[in-house]
Scaffold this motif. Sequence first.
Motif, PDB file in Angstrom:
ATOM      1  N   CYS A 189       0.277  -1.010   0.367  1.00 30.23           N
ATOM      2  CA  CYS A 189       0.091  -0.499  -0.136  1.00 30.23           C
ATOM      3  C   CYS A 189       0.923   1.304  -0.388  1.00 30.23           C
ATOM      4  O   CYS A 189       0.907   1.544   1.430  1.00 30.23           O
ATOM      5  CB  CYS A 189      -0.902   0.091   0.582  1.00 30.23           C
ATOM      6  N   THR A 190       1.909   1.654  -1.392  1.00 29.61           N
ATOM      7  CA  THR A 190       2.730   2.476  -1.329  1.00 29.61           C
ATOM      8  C   THR A 190       1.298   3.874  -2.099  1.00 29.61           C
ATOM      9  O   THR A 190       0.223   3.758  -1.969  1.00 29.61           O
ATOM     10  CB  THR A 190       3.559   2.730  -2.129  1.00 29.61           C
ATOM     11  N   ALA A 230      -2.444   6.631  -5.504  1.00 32.70           N
ATOM     12  CA  ALA A 230      -2.365   7.127  -7.273  1.00 32.70           C
ATOM     13  C   ALA A 230      -3.633   6.461  -8.127  1.00 32.70           C
ATOM     14  O   ALA A 230      -3.792   7.468  -8.568  1.00 32.70           O
ATOM     15  CB  ALA A 230      -1.166   8.183  -7.021  1.00 32.70           C
ATOM     16  N   GLU A 231      -3.023   5.287  -8.338  1.00 32.63           N
ATOM     17  CA  GLU A 231      -2.904   4.723  -9.607  1.00 32.63           C
ATOM     18  C   GLU A 231      -4.851   4.109  -9.901  1.00 32.63           C
ATOM     19  O   GLU A 231      -5.325   3.723 -10.143  1.00 32.63           O
ATOM     20  CB  GLU A 231      -2.195   2.919  -9.456  1.00 32.63           C
ATOM     21  N   ARG A 232      -5.231   4.019  -8.231  1.00 34.07           N
ATOM     22  CA  ARG A 232      -6.710   4.172  -8.071  1.00 34.07           C
ATOM     23  C   ARG A 232      -7.536   5.068  -7.242  1.00 34.07           C
ATOM     24  O   ARG A 232      -8.580   4.593  -6.928  1.00 34.07           O
ATOM     25  CB  ARG A 232      -6.521   2.825  -6.958  1.00 34.07           C
ATOM     26  N   GLU A 269      -4.063  -7.372  -7.255  1.00 33.90           N
ATOM     27  CA  GLU A 269      -4.792  -7.743  -8.496  1.00 33.90           C
ATOM     28  C   GLU A 269      -6.193  -7.663  -8.327  1.00 33.90           C
ATOM     29  O   GLU A 269      -6.403  -8.040  -9.400  1.00 33.90           O
ATOM     30  CB  GLU A 269      -3.764  -9.973  -8.279  1.00 33.90           C
ATOM     31  N   LEU A 270      -6.589  -6.938  -7.705  1.00 32.87           N
ATOM     32  CA  LEU A 270      -8.236  -6.336  -8.078  1.00 32.87           C
ATOM     33  C   LEU A 270      -8.283  -5.982  -8.405  1.00 32.87           C
ATOM     34  O   LEU A 270      -7.462  -4.503  -9.158  1.00 32.87           O
ATOM     35  CB  LEU A 270      -8.423  -6.745  -6.449  1.00 32.87           C
ATOM     36  N   ASP A 271      -9.148  -5.430  -9.898  1.00 31.15           N
ATOM     37  CA  ASP A 271      -9.873  -4.969 -10.377  1.00 31.15           C
ATOM     38  C   ASP A 271     -10.786  -3.669  -9.962  1.00 31.15           C
ATOM     39  O   ASP A 271     -10.709  -4.076  -8.533  1.00 31.15           O
ATOM     40  CB  ASP A 271     -10.602  -5.591 -11.232  1.00 31.15           C
ATOM     41  N   ALA A 272     -11.234  -2.674 -10.372  1.00 29.25           N
ATOM     42  CA  ALA A 272     -11.942  -1.855  -9.808  1.00 29.25           C
ATOM     43  C   ALA A 272     -12.766  -2.463  -9.824  1.00 29.25           C
ATOM     44  O   ALA A 272     -13.793  -1.922  -8.277  1.00 29.25           O
ATOM     45  CB  ALA A 272     -12.560  -0.546 -10.835  1.00 29.25           C
ATOM     46  N   ILE A 305      -9.658   0.095   3.554  1.00 27.35           N
ATOM     47  CA  ILE A 305     -10.846   0.503   3.929  1.00 27.35           C
ATOM     48  C   ILE A 305     -10.919   2.134   2.785  1.00 27.35           C
ATOM     49  O   ILE A 305     -12.246   2.058   2.054  1.00 27.35           O
ATOM     50  CB  ILE A 305     -10.578   1.018   5.134  1.00 27.35           C
ATOM     51  N   HIS A 306     -10.174   2.634   2.571  1.00 28.26           N
ATOM     52  CA  HIS A 306      -9.402   3.254   1.686  1.00 28.26           C
ATOM     53  C   HIS A 306     -10.236   3.420   0.192  1.00 28.26           C
ATOM     54  O   HIS A 306     -11.537   4.413  -0.441  1.00 28.26           O
ATOM     55  CB  HIS A 306      -8.077   4.184   1.615  1.00 28.26           C
ATOM     56  N   LEU A 307      -9.597   2.396   0.132  1.00 28.58           N
ATOM     57  CA  LEU A 307      -9.827   1.474  -1.633  1.00 28.58           C
ATOM     58  C   LEU A 307     -11.617   1.565  -1.684  1.00 28.58           C
ATOM     59  O   LEU A 307     -12.229   1.759  -2.014  1.00 28.58           O
ATOM     60  CB  LEU A 307      -9.444   0.161  -1.750  1.00 28.58           C
ATOM     61  N   ALA A 308     -12.092   0.585  -1.276  1.00 29.47           N
ATOM     62  CA  ALA A 308     -13.799   0.534  -0.929  1.00 29.47           C
ATOM     63  C   ALA A 308     -14.628   1.549  -1.118  1.00 29.47           C
ATOM     64  O   ALA A 308     -15.588   1.898  -1.367  1.00 29.47           O
ATOM     65  CB  ALA A 308     -13.865  -1.250  -0.717  1.00 29.47           C
ATOM     66  N   LEU A 309     -13.872   2.023   0.603  1.00 29.16           N
ATOM     67  CA  LEU A 309     -15.250   3.219   0.313  1.00 29.16           C
ATOM     68  C   LEU A 309     -14.372   4.687   0.738  1.00 29.16           C
ATOM     69  O   LEU A 309     -14.103   5.159   1.904  1.00 29.16           O
ATOM     70  CB  LEU A 309     -15.163   3.241   2.722  1.00 29.16           C
TER      71      LEU A 309
END
Length: 687
Positions: free
Chosen positions: A425-426, A431-433, A501-504, A543-547
């Motif tokens: 988690c850099t 930034a890419e997501r 490996e997980l997509d949007a 959490i930040h990615l999903a919500l």
Amino acid sequence: MATQIDLPPSSENSSLARHGATTLQAELQSLHALQARGDYSAAAAGAKRLLPLHPANRDLLLIEAHALRMTKQTEAALAALERLAHHHPRFSQLFLERGLCHVVLRDAPAAIADLRTAVGINPALTMGWRMLDGLYRMTGDNRSAELAARHCAHLASLPPPVVQAKVLFADDEVDAAEALIRRFLLEVGDHPEAMRLLAQIGHMRNVLDDAELLYAGVLAMVPDHHEARHEYVQVLIARHKFPQARAELEPLLKLDPTNHAHRTQAATIQVGLGDFEGVIPVYLEMLRETTGDTPDARVHRADLNLWLGHALKTEGRTDEAIDAYMAATADRPDFGDAWWSLANLKTYRFAPESIAVMRERLDAPTTADIDRVHIAFALGKALEDQGDFAGSWAAYAQGNTLHRASNGYIPTVFETNTREQKRVCTAAFFAERIGWGLDDPAPIFVLGLPRSGSTLIEQILASHSQVEGTQELPDIQRIVHELQGRELDFDNPRYPAVLPELDAATIRRFGEQYIADTMPNRVMGRPYFIDKMPNNFRHIGLIHLALPKARIIDARRDAMSCCFSNFKQLFAQGQEFTYGIEDIARYYRTYVDLMDHWDAVLPGRVLRVQHEDVVNDLEGSVRRILDYCGLAFEPACVEFHKTRRSVRTPSSEQVRQPIFRDGLDQWKNFAPWLEPLRAALGPDLAP
């Protein structure tokens, strides 16, 4: 074919199964062969020869007793069984063998008592039920005889390997039971009782997803299997699937609405859904129905009073909760959970008479280990309140040592996870997501270490008209478990390595899953809700990615205060790092390291709230918290102690009072014993 479960080995009786035939195992097999041939004298002699080398071996003691009975040395057999009882007091075959000895002596009441105990521990003992059938008929108890006969008929209807596996499982030979039942299922295919046993093993070992699948399979084959349905409901409760558990329980309640086991499950589901007020009359009604002074009645009343006390405490009815807990200790003076529940009120002070009972029960040889742990922590709190800090420390240390010896905590697992979170988690990774996840602003995560002031922050926020307080929700943990998979590799964990490996679409699904799964807890329908699971700090990246619109608040407390408060707290479950000074210090250091990482890669994403700042400047801290959450200031948040709501955590009584400073420096009373903690934390955290 039934679903296969990859389960870890049991700790008991597993070394022989793992490492093949040892010398003792070979000797035991030889003795069993002698018994099978009817050469009981040789079997008794062989057991007698080996017992000086293995005086506590369960199999040797049983072989000796059985062989002595078969050679008509009944009194000697009973003496051998006394030795067996000393080492293995809950071994079903002990009671079976002793019951058979009493049959030889024509003592029907003693035989019935022992045989009933045997089948109570191990319902798969066909011989026990068969003997009870005959004894009940001989004594004129036809109703009990019919029940015993039905058990015999049921066991006779099952394939012998299933019965044998059930016997092994009930007597803690879990590895052998699992191996046997797996072989049977591979050879035969689906069989409801075999699948049920595999589900029971899965439940015992906390492999709950497989246990759930297996029980669903059993009920698909045998919808009216009431025992399996009851066990299935327990698994659903353990998985916090409360609406589904309620639906699965409904047929049992319709069939037998007065059954306390079913009503207890229904009450547990109510509690899981946050209906503490509604469950109180349920417990009171069952208490009124539980009369008599038998051991079973006293134990049941104690349990009901404990659960009643928990509900009353959560609702803020403290005096009534104390009465319920004290009633539990009256029925069971060694009931550690009830004593600890009194101590866990934090504001309660023990009377000298109660302290005397706890001291006595702590050292009593009949006190169960789990009760001894609870009593030690309760006694530590009682003596701390009296100002006996040396005695208090000794009790806390004893409770922690006892618990740490059995909890299996491995510090490097969390440290490895932290290292992997930092690697994966850099800042570039996030930034890419940008733009991923579900844009739902409803969740407010209050996280950090236990005993860090998170309940106070939750109470402040839940006093706002737009925010609903729920509980420590397990739903982020569920997603983590899904990502981890079933093959756990603690040295090279699949999570968080799998995140890139997980997509949007998958990440968004996790956000939608979290919102849907937490909805049953949002009974007030407010636009925002609090998830106060402390361990979520490990998963801020997920959490930040999903919500991405969720608020995240890190509750922080002075290291010495926080670590000592954890050391003297006995948690209902989890938080296994808290039972040793070195473990606590390592965990705190790793927590700070991980939070520093989140601050670096997600600057401004997490609001840090220092507990000492809240105590010293309540209104300023409240305004800062509300500003971060995008909420208008409301005076009720400053007067949080007036808010009436259910609070489940150990701080429930404290947050119902105005802010106080008393707890900030409590650790200093124990300073002479806490130098190892200070040294382990290091000068940066504990100057």
